[in-house]
Write an enzyme that holds these catalytic residues in place. Sequence first.
Site, PDB file in Angstrom:
ATOM      1  CG  HIS A 123      -7.702  -2.475   0.502  1.00  0.00           C
ATOM      2  ND1 HIS A 123      -8.888  -1.606   1.031  1.00  0.00           N
ATOM      3  CD2 HIS A 123      -8.438  -2.707  -0.606  1.00  0.00           C
ATOM      4  CE1 HIS A 123      -9.894  -1.430   0.236  1.00  0.00           C
ATOM      5  NE2 HIS A 123      -9.495  -2.239  -0.767  1.00  0.00           N
ATOM      6  CB  CYS A 162      17.595  -4.250  -6.433  1.00  0.00           C
ATOM      7  SG  CYS A 162      16.083  -3.323  -6.247  1.00  0.00           S
TER       8      CYS A 162
HETATM    9 ZN   LIG Z   1      14.967  -4.663  -4.646  1.00  0.00          ZN
END
Ligand SMILES: [Zn+2]
Length: 266
Positions: A123, A162
């Site tokens: 998990h 990103c």
């Molecule tokens: Zn990323």
Amino acid sequence: VSGALDILTRTVRESRRLVWITGAGLSVASGIPSYRRGADAVWSRFVTDWGTRARFESDTLRWWRDFWLDFHDLAPEGVTPNPGHLALAHLVAARPDHLVITQNVDGLHRASGVPPRQLVEIHGRHGLYRCTSARCSGFRQPSEDIDLSGVSRGEIPRCERCGAKLRPLVLLFDERYDSHPFFRAEEAFEAVALADALVFVGTSFAVGITELALDVGRRHGIPILNVNVEPYAELHPASLSRPLGLVDVLGPAEDSLPDVAARLLG
Ligand SMILES: [Zn+2]
């Protein structure tokens, strides 16, 4: 109980490919409350409602601020492995073919010294975060070091590589085990399929892997043990009959497991 402990001890000694499956009951003695058990219905509803990827995606800031940080990242001070974790770590370190699959995200098996190769945190783990973009290297490489201080000012945590959203590396209620490689689902399922015994510790038999493992264990006719304060029949009243070969080892795991470790390892 001593008869059941004998069976557990013998099972651990004689099994070549034992799989331990652990749940919230094991960490109660470390001071980690179990959300599923004893919680009131409103709270349970809140958790299952908000603990989903759908909510994360549709209402990300509130998810982080009002759900995750408010209720989950308050790492309780001084939480450490209890004698149940420590005994289990000794038992599996002595048996390199034995595997621990845990539903717990508290990291306490790791902290207790279970070799990483023998530990599947199916998990996920609290305190680890990953990028949500599957194309980013931050998707596969979780980080524990992210700045969450902007959340209270309305900033969603973002990947520094990103710019996509970051999220905790835990399995949410509407996600599948194969949604991230960290969960090592394939390896876990294969271990269960090849197991010659299954020992459940402190699980409520309420979610995915426990049901699947029970089903496999029943079909294979292998020993199945339930180390728990409650017998299987009370944890799982919906079942019409006990799985063949299921043995209840009643009592807290922090008592039973050290007992077994002392018998086997001295
Ligand atoms: Zn990323």
